[in-house]
Design a protein around this motif. Structure first.
Motif, PDB file in Angstrom:
ATOM      1  N   UNK A 199       0.817  -1.212   0.000  1.00 54.73           N
ATOM      2  CA  UNK A 199       0.000   0.000   0.000  1.00 54.73           C
ATOM      3  C   UNK A 199       0.851   1.263   0.000  1.00 54.73           C
ATOM      4  N   UNK A 200       0.375   2.265  -0.721  1.00 53.59           N
ATOM      5  CA  UNK A 200       1.034   3.575  -0.718  1.00 53.59           C
ATOM      6  C   UNK A 200       0.092   4.703  -0.327  1.00 53.59           C
ATOM      7  N   UNK A 201      -1.195   4.454  -0.366  1.00 53.25           N
ATOM      8  CA  UNK A 201      -2.183   5.400   0.143  1.00 53.25           C
ATOM      9  C   UNK A 201      -3.203   4.618   0.964  1.00 53.25           C
ATOM     10  N   UNK A 202      -3.331   4.987   2.240  1.00 53.46           N
ATOM     11  CA  UNK A 202      -4.181   4.235   3.166  1.00 53.46           C
ATOM     12  C   UNK A 202      -4.999   5.223   4.004  1.00 53.46           C
ATOM     13  N   UNK A 203      -6.283   4.930   4.156  1.00 54.46           N
ATOM     14  CA  UNK A 203      -7.148   5.696   5.057  1.00 54.46           C
ATOM     15  C   UNK A 203      -7.600   4.782   6.191  1.00 54.46           C
ATOM     16  N   UNK A 204      -7.442   5.236   7.435  1.00 55.68           N
ATOM     17  CA  UNK A 204      -7.841   4.466   8.609  1.00 55.68           C
ATOM     18  C   UNK A 204      -8.880   5.274   9.374  1.00 55.68           C
ATOM     19  N   UNK A 205     -10.003   4.654   9.696  1.00 58.21           N
ATOM     20  CA  UNK A 205     -11.047   5.349  10.429  1.00 58.21           C
ATOM     21  C   UNK A 205     -11.490   4.543  11.635  1.00 58.21           C
ATOM     22  N   UNK A 206     -11.821   5.272  12.703  1.00 57.29           N
ATOM     23  CA  UNK A 206     -12.417   4.684  13.899  1.00 57.29           C
ATOM     24  C   UNK A 206     -13.281   5.770  14.517  1.00 57.29           C
ATOM     25  N   UNK A 207     -14.600   5.575  14.454  1.00 55.22           N
ATOM     26  CA  UNK A 207     -15.494   6.611  14.932  1.00 55.22           C
ATOM     27  C   UNK A 207     -15.342   7.872  14.105  1.00 55.22           C
ATOM     28  N   UNK A 208     -15.108   9.011  14.766  1.00 58.15           N
ATOM     29  CA  UNK A 208     -14.966  10.291  14.073  1.00 58.15           C
ATOM     30  C   UNK A 208     -13.524  10.608  13.696  1.00 58.15           C
ATOM     31  N   UNK A 209     -12.625   9.679  13.972  1.00 57.81           N
ATOM     32  CA  UNK A 209     -11.213   9.867  13.660  1.00 57.81           C
ATOM     33  C   UNK A 209     -10.894   9.329  12.268  1.00 57.81           C
ATOM     34  N   UNK A 210     -10.178  10.103  11.465  1.00 55.14           N
ATOM     35  CA  UNK A 210      -9.704   9.662  10.156  1.00 55.14           C
ATOM     36  C   UNK A 210      -8.213   9.943  10.051  1.00 55.14           C
ATOM     37  N   UNK A 211      -7.469   8.926   9.616  1.00 57.61           N
ATOM     38  CA  UNK A 211      -6.032   9.056   9.388  1.00 57.61           C
ATOM     39  C   UNK A 211      -5.761   8.795   7.917  1.00 57.61           C
ATOM     40  N   UNK A 212      -5.096   9.725   7.254  1.00 55.18           N
ATOM     41  CA  UNK A 212      -4.708   9.533   5.863  1.00 55.18           C
ATOM     42  C   UNK A 212      -3.191   9.401   5.790  1.00 55.18           C
ATOM     43  N   UNK A 213      -2.740   8.302   5.215  1.00 55.31           N
ATOM     44  CA  UNK A 213      -1.317   8.008   5.125  1.00 55.31           C
ATOM     45  C   UNK A 213      -0.897   7.922   3.662  1.00 55.31           C
ATOM     46  N   UNK A 214       0.125   8.676   3.314  1.00 57.38           N
ATOM     47  CA  UNK A 214       0.752   8.574   2.001  1.00 57.38           C
ATOM     48  C   UNK A 214       2.180   8.094   2.193  1.00 57.38           C
ATOM     49  N   UNK A 215       2.481   6.912   1.712  1.00 57.55           N
ATOM     50  CA  UNK A 215       3.815   6.314   1.859  1.00 57.55           C
ATOM     51  C   UNK A 215       4.621   6.625   0.608  1.00 57.55           C
ATOM     52  N   UNK A 216       5.741   7.293   0.787  1.00 55.93           N
ATOM     53  CA  UNK A 216       6.583   7.677  -0.349  1.00 55.93           C
ATOM     54  C   UNK A 216       7.627   6.629  -0.695  1.00 55.93           C
ATOM     55  N   UNK A 217       8.211   5.991   0.346  1.00 59.12           N
ATOM     56  CA  UNK A 217       9.258   5.001   0.088  1.00 59.12           C
ATOM     57  C   UNK A 217       9.175   3.868   1.106  1.00 59.12           C
ATOM     58  N   UNK A 218       9.083   2.663   0.624  1.00 57.56           N
ATOM     59  CA  UNK A 218       9.177   1.463   1.442  1.00 57.56           C
ATOM     60  C   UNK A 218      10.588   0.880   1.357  1.00 57.56           C
ATOM     61  N   UNK A 219      11.012   0.208   2.401  1.00 55.63           N
ATOM     62  CA  UNK A 219      12.205  -0.638   2.348  1.00 55.63           C
ATOM     63  C   UNK A 219      11.864  -1.947   3.036  1.00 55.63           C
ATOM     64  N   UNK A 220      12.090  -3.059   2.325  1.00 51.30           N
ATOM     65  CA  UNK A 220      11.764  -4.381   2.882  1.00 51.30           C
ATOM     66  C   UNK A 220      12.971  -5.287   2.846  1.00 51.30           C
TER      67      UNK A 220
END
Length: 204
Positions: free
Chosen positions: A183-204
């Motif tokens: 994933x490189x764009x992820x939205x996480x919600x719980x109740x009225x909370x929203x978190x938007x994450x944009x991942x620019x670089x992964x390392x595995x």
């Protein structure tokens, strides 16, 4: 022990994303030849990883944003740091000798259990163990429900009733990192909370 309202907010959205190196990412056409089972098997093997990106914390009362660096080793948080877009450190979590150290607002807090430490500082219970799986697109509990994109067979939405609270993770974009779709764009919600994450670089 009490922290300021600002610290509580940053702790909250940081740990939710409890989610850089030389790996490169590129947009890869979706493939119907990769089954969801095969994809999950590959993700389960990724126990050590790190990424850099940006996140936004959105609630009815305010909106905050920051740069994020997240490092995980053996599925546990090794380092997590937030900084402003000018490079000023906001918050940092590090694990050493099975002890977590949180630096925030010029204060240091230590504890063996990260979830308990967060609860003591903020009064908020968060699924910190699960998040290191969710940000990859993997379920953590047997009851976690995944729906998949068609025809790519990559996760579209994850729903979990963790600690009697419903969490939803929406996967908006996948890219190839060392031949693994992450994933490189992820939205996480719980109740009225929203978190938007944009991942620019992964390392595995």
């Amino acid at each position: 022990m009490k922290s300021s309202y600002k610290t509580i907010n940053y702790l909250l959205f940081t740990i939710i994303l409890l989610l850089s190196g030389c790996s490169t990412t590129k947009q890869t056409p979706v493939s119907s030849q990769t089954s969801s089972t095969e994809h999950q098997a590959v993700l389960n093997q990724l126990s050590n990883w790190q990424f850099k990106g940006k996140l936004a914390f959105i609630s009815p009362k305010e909106r905050q944003s920051a740069n994020v660096l997240w490092q995980v080793k053996d599925h546990e948080v090794e380092k997590l740091s937030l900084s402003t877009f000018l490079g000023i450190n906001i918050l940092e979590i590090e694990q050493s000798n099975n002890t977590y150290v949180i630096q925030a607002d010029g204060e240091e807090h230590q504890g063996k259990n990260l979830a308990v430490l967060i609860w003591q500082l903020t009064g908020i219970t968060l699924p910190v163990e699960a998040l290191s799986h969710w940000v990859k697109g993997s379920p953590y509990l047997p009851g976690d429900k995944l729906t998949y994109q068609t025809p790519a067979n990559f996760p579209n939405m994850l729903t979990s009733d963790f600690n009697q609270r419903q969490w939803q993770v929406k996967y908006r974009q996948f890219k190839s990192v060392n031949n693994v779709m992450l994933p490189h764009k992820v939205d996480i919600t719980q109740g009225e909370l929203t978190i938007k994450l944009q991942i620019n670089r992964w390392e595995t």
